[in-house]
Write a protein that holds these residues in place. Sequence first.
Motif, short mmCIF file in Angstrom:
data_model
loop_
_atom_site.label_atom_id
_atom_site.label_comp_id
_atom_site.label_asym_id
_atom_site.label_seq_id
_atom_site.Cartn_x
_atom_site.Cartn_y
_atom_site.Cartn_z
N ASP A 1 0.82 -1.21 0.00
CA ASP A 1 0.00 0.00 0.00
C ASP A 1 0.86 1.26 0.00
OD1 ASP A 1 -2.47 1.27 -0.09
OD2 ASP A 1 -2.49 1.58 2.09
N ILE B 1 -0.56 6.40 -7.68
CA ILE B 1 -1.48 5.34 -7.26
C ILE B 1 -0.97 4.74 -5.96
CG2 ILE B 1 -2.29 4.68 -9.57
CD1 ILE B 1 -0.32 2.24 -9.23
N ARG B 2 -1.80 3.95 -5.32
CA ARG B 2 -1.34 3.17 -4.17
C ARG B 2 -1.29 1.72 -4.63
NH1 ARG B 2 -1.01 6.49 0.06
NH2 ARG B 2 -0.31 4.79 1.40
N ALA B 3 -0.18 1.06 -4.40
CA ALA B 3 -0.03 -0.31 -4.91
C ALA B 3 0.81 -1.16 -3.97
CB ALA B 3 0.59 -0.30 -6.30
N THR B 4 0.70 -2.47 -4.18
CA THR B 4 1.37 -3.47 -3.34
C THR B 4 2.12 -4.47 -4.22
OG1 THR B 4 -0.29 -3.33 -1.57
CG2 THR B 4 0.92 -5.40 -1.75
N ALA C 1 -1.11 -5.36 -6.86
CA ALA C 1 -2.38 -4.94 -6.27
C ALA C 1 -2.38 -3.43 -6.19
CB ALA C 1 -2.53 -5.55 -4.88
N ILE C 2 -3.42 -2.81 -6.70
CA ILE C 2 -3.50 -1.35 -6.73
C ILE C 2 -4.67 -0.89 -5.88
CG2 ILE C 2 -3.89 0.64 -8.23
CD1 ILE C 2 -2.22 -0.66 -10.30
N GLY C 3 -4.40 0.11 -5.04
CA GLY C 3 -5.40 0.56 -4.08
C GLY C 3 -6.45 1.47 -4.65
N ASP C 4 -6.10 2.25 -5.68
CA ASP C 4 -7.10 3.14 -6.26
C ASP C 4 -6.80 3.34 -7.74
OD1 ASP C 4 -9.01 4.91 -6.90
OD2 ASP C 4 -8.62 6.30 -5.26
N HIS D 1 -7.05 6.54 -10.08
CA HIS D 1 -5.99 7.54 -10.22
C HIS D 1 -5.12 7.26 -11.43
CE1 HIS D 1 -6.05 9.10 -5.79
NE2 HIS D 1 -7.20 9.21 -6.41
N GLN E 1 -6.68 -1.87 1.68
CA GLN E 1 -5.58 -2.38 0.87
C GLN E 1 -5.61 -3.91 0.79
OE1 GLN E 1 -1.77 -2.84 3.11
NE2 GLN E 1 -2.67 -1.31 4.41
N VAL E 2 -4.92 -4.41 -0.21
CA VAL E 2 -4.67 -5.84 -0.29
C VAL E 2 -3.41 -6.10 0.52
CG1 VAL E 2 -4.12 -7.76 -1.82
CG2 VAL E 2 -5.75 -6.01 -2.55
N MET F 1 -2.40 -11.37 -0.37
CA MET F 1 -1.54 -11.67 -1.52
C MET F 1 -1.15 -13.15 -1.54
SD MET F 1 -0.74 -8.77 -3.28
CE MET F 1 0.91 -8.76 -3.94
#
Lengths: 277, 214
Positions: free
Chosen positions: A220, A231-234, B88-91, B94, B138-139, B144
């Motif tokens: 995140d 963006i927010r990503a993992t 994994a993308i939170g938003d 955007h 979030q993931v 995951m």
Amino acid sequence: MGNDTQAEELPAWSVDRAHIMREPLQAPWPVVDARAWAWSGSTGAGVRVCIVDSGVDPRHPMVGAVQGAVAVVRSDDGELTVVEDEERDLFGHGTACAGIVRKLAPDCEIHSVRVLGGDLTGGGAVLVRGLRWAIEQRFEVINLSLSTTRSNVAQELRELADLAYFGGSALVASAHNMPVESYPWHFSGVVSVGSHEGDDPYEYYANPHPPVEFVAPGVDLELAWLDGSTIRATGNSFATPHMAGIAALVLAKHPGMRPFELIAALRAAGRNVSTAA
Amino acid sequence: MTSDAEFGSSLGPLGTEGGRRELLQSIVALARSVFGAKACSIMRFDVASDELVFEAVAGEGEGTLVGKRIPSRTGVAGWSLASGEPIAIGDVTHDPRFARDVAEETGYVPRKLAVYPLHHDERTLGVLNVLDQGSSAQVGLADMAVLGHFATHAATALAAVEAMRRVQELRAQGGGEASALARVARALDAVEGKRRAAALELLEALETLLAPRS
């Protein structure tokens, strides 16, 4: 090898911080505060970090200047060649990685080798060609937030990892997020990186259970992306440039440090190892 | 010679397109349920057309998306396919290109998206998408890890589906190779002991002979 046995044999590489064991050094380290000794006061100036990925957008405010950008392309005769890259970034992933490196090492040089996007469909051969070019340029740090499952290039990647190691390039590579066999991250000499869920960019741990050697923030995160967006990503992809950025800080403060020395310093300065942590 | 329907039936549950859809659908339905997601889908990489094809969808788009195609290098799914890495993308709203592409192609724009490549036997067969999972922002790492196992499961299922389709395509092309192979398999099932060992040895030699040269 098929998938049937992999799920049992291979873990996906991420670590819960609460379960990382303290990892005392087995022999005395010559400095008390390894983290301060390793990079305190450093901004990464003079160190060239190469991002082997989907390209880097130099217009993104979180990235800033990119000193060089090339792409691997297939010529008319089918050969893979390296040419100047005009495409910048077609996915956002390379820009995200560059933004992380820039955050940690604001004065380092950033270079890009594009092996994904456009007409490139990834694949082992393209990755090998791009990585070989980066090693030939003797970049001090090479960030590889990618891997390949193609066993037919595994040996060549192993040789490249050795070339980088002996040639003075720190190859910092993502462990795969999934329980599959992939390369080159688990070769010895490669700084392999998995994720933890913390958000302090300088918080990383030495993993007591290799082949993943370090875990850094990968969950995140706010990242630079396409067209100036964030963006927010993992993903382990984003943990890796944290270690690349810290490697740049260390190498800027200790010019000429060899990869094996860098890896030892990084380990000594890990949050679960350093006596000053 | 048996009819196509009889031949398909002899192959078991995956011998019909309905059975194949049912298998893939059960995986996305389970994944959607486990993650409390708005939608979950499996996309197959069609190498010939260089496109991603929706093979199974649970939740948003379930009735309309199966069979829909998008260019294989589109957005986050395209990156996951090309790189072989999950993300994994939170938003995603955007991401200007993602929002536009997805809105145009599917009519549904998620806020959160996790994409996992479907690896099997050193190939990436497609991707598993989980859209707007659960209530958490979030993931996380635990999600995951579970998603990784789902992707492994989905990849094996998709590989089996592809193999069955190829068998039936070969038969439909009239070559008869598939029928011959089926007869050999039945005959092999019927023998035991030394004769079976000898037959297996012969098949192994044949496999070596036919293996692509590296």
